[in-house]
Enzyme design. Structure first.
Site, mmCIF file in Angstrom:
data_model
loop_
_atom_site.group_PDB
_atom_site.id
_atom_site.type_symbol
_atom_site.label_atom_id
_atom_site.label_comp_id
_atom_site.label_asym_id
_atom_site.label_seq_id
_atom_site.Cartn_x
_atom_site.Cartn_y
_atom_site.Cartn_z
ATOM 1 N N GLY A 124 0.879 -1.163 0.000
ATOM 2 C CA GLY A 124 0.000 0.000 0.000
ATOM 3 C C GLY A 124 0.914 1.210 0.000
ATOM 4 O O GLY A 124 1.783 1.315 -0.846
ATOM 5 N N SER A 176 5.859 -5.614 -1.109
ATOM 6 C CA SER A 176 5.873 -4.207 -1.534
ATOM 7 C C SER A 176 6.213 -3.285 -0.349
ATOM 8 O O SER A 176 7.315 -3.371 0.179
ATOM 9 C CB SER A 176 4.541 -3.867 -2.207
ATOM 10 O OG SER A 176 4.592 -2.624 -2.843
ATOM 11 N N ALA A 177 5.290 -2.451 0.123
ATOM 12 C CA ALA A 177 5.573 -1.599 1.283
ATOM 13 C C ALA A 177 5.985 -2.444 2.497
ATOM 14 O O ALA A 177 6.835 -2.034 3.294
ATOM 15 C CB ALA A 177 4.348 -0.749 1.625
ATOM 16 N N HIS A 181 8.815 -3.557 -6.882
ATOM 17 C CA HIS A 181 8.253 -3.211 -8.206
ATOM 18 C C HIS A 181 9.351 -2.666 -9.121
ATOM 19 O O HIS A 181 9.105 -1.756 -9.920
ATOM 20 C CB HIS A 181 7.169 -2.122 -8.107
ATOM 21 C CG HIS A 181 5.993 -2.438 -7.244
ATOM 22 N ND1 HIS A 181 4.896 -3.139 -7.698
ATOM 23 C CD2 HIS A 181 5.731 -2.140 -5.943
ATOM 24 C CE1 HIS A 181 4.006 -3.247 -6.719
ATOM 25 N NE2 HIS A 181 4.487 -2.651 -5.636
ATOM 26 N N GLU A 237 8.906 -7.332 -10.277
ATOM 27 C CA GLU A 237 7.625 -7.939 -9.911
ATOM 28 C C GLU A 237 7.663 -9.433 -10.242
ATOM 29 O O GLU A 237 8.044 -9.810 -11.351
ATOM 30 C CB GLU A 237 6.476 -7.246 -10.641
ATOM 31 C CG GLU A 237 6.250 -5.837 -10.119
ATOM 32 C CD GLU A 237 5.071 -5.130 -10.795
ATOM 33 O OE1 GLU A 237 4.540 -5.660 -11.784
ATOM 34 O OE2 GLU A 237 4.700 -4.044 -10.321
HETATM 35 CA CA LIG Z 1 2.768 1.420 -2.939
#
Ligand SMILES: [Ca+2]
Ligand SMILES: [Ca+2]
Lengths: 240, 240
Positions: A91, A124-125, A161, A197
Site C-alpha cells: 500500500g 511491496s511496502a 516493483h 515484480e
Molecule cells: Ca505502494
C-alpha cells in the site's frame, strides 16, 4: 548468526498470476516447515483495514492457514509477541511505517524475527519496512513518519516493483534507475536490491536466496549494477 | 492580500523544447516587469552545485540576465535577503528541502516573497518546495528532512511532471492518479494541482493563472478531478 526467517516479495500482484499466486509455494513451504497454521496480517499500508484483511484472507485461508487482522486485537504489541508469523501487506510505505511507529511495533517485530520466534512475510511496502530504511520506496510521502529507518531485518535497502524501463519516451520525469542513482550518491546510502515484480528474497538465517518468477538488480556504491536471477545466492549482502 | 510574484514550472525540460525554452517568455516578462537583472540560482536539489549552476547560467544569461549560484555566497540567508529574484531548480525534493532547512532559508524565502520583495521562480522540486508541503513530490525519499512542510507560498499542493498514463500495461505499480489518490484520503490533505510537463502556474498576488504549452489537472477532496488549460484562472485555490 540471526535466526531470521523472512520472505520479502516485490509485490503481491504479478502479471499473468492471480494475487500472491506466484509466491504460493514459497509461502506455504515457509509456514509448513515451521508448523505454523495462523498468520497475523498487518493491513496498515492501506486505508480500509477490514476490506484489505478480507482480501488477503480469501487468498490465503484456502491454502490451509488462518489469517487474522492485527487491527482486530486490542493490544497489537502483545498480538505480535504471541504470533508465530506475520504478513505485512503493500500500500503506502509512509502510512505503514508511521502506523508501525505509533503502535510501538517496530522494535518488537525486529526482536521477535531476529530471535527466530516470528516468521516475517512482506510484500511491496511490507518489504520496504523490513529493510534498513524506506529511502528507496516508490511511494508518495503522504504522511511524515518519525524516521525513515525501518525494521532492519537486513542491513541494505530494497526497491520493490523494480522496473528498468522509463515511463515513456517523451516524458522527462526521472527513470527508476535515475531515482535509485540519486540515493546511491548519498553518504548514508546502502546497497539497493531492485526486486522485479514476481521476484522475492528468501532470508533464512545467514542465507539470502532469490526466488520467484523474475530476477533482481543490485545497485552498489560507485555505480555498480548487477543482474541476478531466481535461484541466485546473494548472502554476501549481509556482510555490508 | 499577499504581494507574491511567482512562476511555478512543472519541469525545466519539456518534450520538443530546449531547456526552459517553453517558459522563456514568461520568465523574461516577470523579471523585466520588475526591472530585475540578477537571478539567484538555488542548486541544492542536485549534487554538483557548480555544474548545475553553470547549466542554468548558460541558458538564462543569454536572455539578458545574470545568474549566480547561492552556494557561492558565504551567508546564504543574507544573499536571499539582498536578492530581487531567486530560481530554485529541480532534482531531488527531499535533498532540496533538507538543505533549505539546514541553511535556515525556508522562512526568509517565505517572508521576502510574500512581502513582494523577492520574485520566486521554481521548477519541479523547486515548485514542490514552494507549496504547502512536499507530500506530493514524485521523488525518492533519499534523505530525511526535518519536516514535509515547505515554503508555503500557496496553501495547496502541486504534483509536477504530472502524467495520467500508467508506466505500462503489465506493470503492477501504482499509477500517478492512484498515488495522488492515496494522499487525498489523508485527513491533512490539501487540493493537488497536477502540472503537466510544459505547464506552469503564475502567481501574481491574489491571481493564479495557468501558463505554458500544456494543461493541468486539479484533484480535490471527495475524488473530484478537473482538467484545466493554459490561460485558465484558478485563483479560487487561494481560498482553500
Ligand atoms: Ca505502494
Ligand atoms: Ca526529481
Amino acid at each position: 548468526m540471526s535466526q531470521c526467517q523472512a520472505l520479502l516479495l516485490s509485490s503481491s500482484n504479478c502479471h499473468g498470476y492471480s494475487m500472491l499466486e506466484f509466491a504460493k509455494e514459497e509461502i506455504c513451504n515457509l509456514l509448513e516447515k515451521n508448523n505454523i497454521e495462523d498468520l497475523l496480517f498487518v493491513p496498515y499500508a492501506q486505508k480500509n483495514y477490514d476490506e484489505y484483511t478480507k482480501k488477503i484472507k480469501e487468498v490465503i485461508d484456502p491454502w490451509g492457514f488462518s489469517v487474522t487482522g492485527l487491527h482486530t486485537y486490542a493490544e497489537p504489541v502483545e498480538a505480535v509477541y504471541d504470533a508465530q508469523a506475520i504478513f505485512i501487506g503493500g500500500g503506502n510505505t509512509f502510512m505503514l511505517l508511521n502506523t508501525l511507529y505509533s503502535q510501538n511495533l517496530v522494535s518488537v517485530i525486529r526482536e521477535r524475527v531476529l530471535e527466530g520466534k516470528l516468521v516475517y512475510i512482506g510484500s511491496s511496502a511490507g518489504t520496504n519496512v523490513a529493510t534498513k530504511s524506506i529511502h528507496t520506496t516508490n511511494d508518495m510521502p503522504i504522511i511524515y513518519p518519525p524516521s525513515f529507518e525501518a525494521i532492519g531485518l537486513v542491513p541494505f535497502n530494497i526497491n520493490p516493483h523494480y522496473i528498468d524501463k522509463s515511463d515513456n519516451e517523451t516524458h522527462k520525469g526521472e527513470t527508476r534507475d535515475q531515482r535509485i542513482g540519486e540515493y546511491m550518491e548519498m553518504p548514508h546510502a546502502k546497497s539497493v536490491l531492485g526486486l522485479k515484480e514476481g521476484s522475492m528474497l528468501h532470508v533464512d538465517g545467514g542465507s539470502l536466496v532469490l526466488k520467484g518468477v523474475a530476477g533482481a538488480v543490485l545497485f552498489q556504491k560507485g555505480g555498480k549494477k548487477t543482474e541476478y536471477s531466481a535461484g541466485d545466492n546473494v548472502s554476501f549482502l549481509l556482510e555490508e
